[in-house]
Write a protein that holds these residues in place. Sequence first.
Motif, PDB file in Angstrom:
ATOM      1  N   ILE A   3      47.255 -58.537   1.105  1.00 15.89           N
ATOM      2  CA  ILE A   3      47.779 -57.032   1.261  1.00 15.89           C
ATOM      3  C   ILE A   3      47.925 -56.418   2.672  1.00 15.89           C
ATOM      4  N   LEU A   4      46.735 -56.504   3.280  1.00 18.50           N
ATOM      5  CA  LEU A   4      46.748 -55.929   4.777  1.00 18.50           C
ATOM      6  C   LEU A   4      47.288 -56.853   5.830  1.00 18.50           C
ATOM      7  N   GLY A   5      47.682 -58.033   5.360  1.00 22.20           N
ATOM      8  CA  GLY A   5      48.036 -59.289   6.522  1.00 22.20           C
ATOM      9  C   GLY A   5      49.333 -59.078   7.000  1.00 22.20           C
ATOM     10  N   GLY A   6      50.216 -58.295   6.397  1.00 19.57           N
ATOM     11  CA  GLY A   6      51.496 -58.232   6.546  1.00 19.57           C
ATOM     12  C   GLY A   6      51.746 -57.632   8.018  1.00 19.57           C
ATOM     13  N   LYS A   7      52.785 -57.925   8.507  1.00 20.95           N
ATOM     14  CA  LYS A   7      53.186 -57.533  10.066  1.00 20.95           C
ATOM     15  C   LYS A   7      53.400 -56.168   9.952  1.00 20.95           C
ATOM     16  N   TRP A   8      52.709 -55.299  10.633  1.00 22.62           N
ATOM     17  CA  TRP A   8      52.892 -53.548  10.559  1.00 22.62           C
ATOM     18  C   TRP A   8      52.009 -52.733   9.531  1.00 22.62           C
ATOM     19  N   MET A  29      55.530 -43.415  16.159  1.00 19.72           N
ATOM     20  CA  MET A  29      54.270 -44.108  16.381  1.00 19.72           C
ATOM     21  C   MET A  29      54.102 -45.525  16.597  1.00 19.72           C
ATOM     22  N   ILE A  30      55.163 -46.020  16.121  1.00 20.20           N
ATOM     23  CA  ILE A  30      55.220 -47.642  16.064  1.00 20.20           C
ATOM     24  C   ILE A  30      56.486 -48.216  16.542  1.00 20.20           C
ATOM     25  N   PRO A  31      56.660 -48.097  17.942  1.00 19.40           N
ATOM     26  CA  PRO A  31      57.982 -48.229  18.686  1.00 19.40           C
ATOM     27  C   PRO A  31      58.307 -49.796  18.597  1.00 19.40           C
ATOM     28  N   GLY A  32      57.538 -50.650  18.198  1.00 18.01           N
ATOM     29  CA  GLY A  32      58.106 -52.187  18.108  1.00 18.01           C
ATOM     30  C   GLY A  32      58.515 -52.355  16.925  1.00 18.01           C
ATOM     31  N   ALA A  33      58.367 -51.536  15.643  1.00 16.37           N
ATOM     32  CA  ALA A  33      58.880 -51.863  14.121  1.00 16.37           C
ATOM     33  C   ALA A  33      60.095 -51.101  13.947  1.00 16.37           C
ATOM     34  N   SER A  34      61.041 -51.863  13.343  1.00 17.94           N
ATOM     35  CA  SER A  34      62.224 -51.189  12.935  1.00 17.94           C
ATOM     36  C   SER A  34      62.051 -50.442  11.974  1.00 17.94           C
ATOM     37  N   LYS A  35      62.894 -49.303  11.559  1.00 22.04           N
ATOM     38  CA  LYS A  35      62.754 -48.397  10.589  1.00 22.04           C
ATOM     39  C   LYS A  35      62.875 -49.246   9.320  1.00 22.04           C
ATOM     40  N   LYS A  36      63.677 -50.262   9.043  1.00 20.93           N
ATOM     41  CA  LYS A  36      63.701 -51.012   7.850  1.00 20.93           C
ATOM     42  C   LYS A  36      62.472 -51.646   7.720  1.00 20.93           C
ATOM     43  N   MET A  37      61.854 -52.243   8.629  1.00 18.41           N
ATOM     44  CA  MET A  37      60.465 -53.029   8.479  1.00 18.41           C
ATOM     45  C   MET A  37      59.478 -51.705   7.928  1.00 18.41           C
ATOM     46  N   ILE A  38      59.391 -50.752   8.610  1.00 15.62           N
ATOM     47  CA  ILE A  38      58.527 -49.450   8.186  1.00 15.62           C
ATOM     48  C   ILE A  38      58.735 -49.162   6.642  1.00 15.62           C
ATOM     49  N   THR A  39      60.091 -48.769   6.451  1.00 18.95           N
ATOM     50  CA  THR A  39      60.497 -48.507   5.137  1.00 18.95           C
ATOM     51  C   THR A  39      59.915 -49.675   3.814  1.00 18.95           C
ATOM     52  N   ARG A  41      57.461 -51.784   4.360  1.00 18.33           N
ATOM     53  CA  ARG A  41      56.006 -52.024   4.225  1.00 18.33           C
ATOM     54  C   ARG A  41      55.463 -50.676   3.551  1.00 18.33           C
ATOM     55  N   LEU A  42      56.162 -49.594   3.846  1.00 21.34           N
ATOM     56  CA  LEU A  42      55.808 -48.355   2.935  1.00 21.34           C
ATOM     57  C   LEU A  42      55.961 -48.495   1.525  1.00 21.34           C
TER      58      LEU A  42
END
Length: 93
Positions: A3-8, A29-39, A41-42
């Motif tokens: 669960i927690l091991g995924g990037k970001w 706050m997380i400049p290295g991650a794209s908005k798509k990736m953050i979405t 993961r969220l």
Amino acid sequence: MRILGGKWTASILWHLKDGPVRFNELSRMIPGASKKMITERLRQLEAQGLVSRQVLDTAPVSVQYEVTHLGCSALGFLDQLRTWTDSLPGAED
């Protein structure tokens, strides 16, 4: 770890630990991650019950996220992991 091991994933949880955060603020706050990736993961964290999502009645519409009670239990583990990595040789560099 699955669960927690995924990037970001851990980084997102960590940035939400102090209270609700709007999506755009979180992405800054997380400049290295794209908005798509953050979405992505969220959405995963929400499906797993670690994060809650609230749509705010604003113009334009805003969304904020916060850690749930279950997610807070993961933060304890992440803090212990951070402490452990800080104690490793060469961690001061």
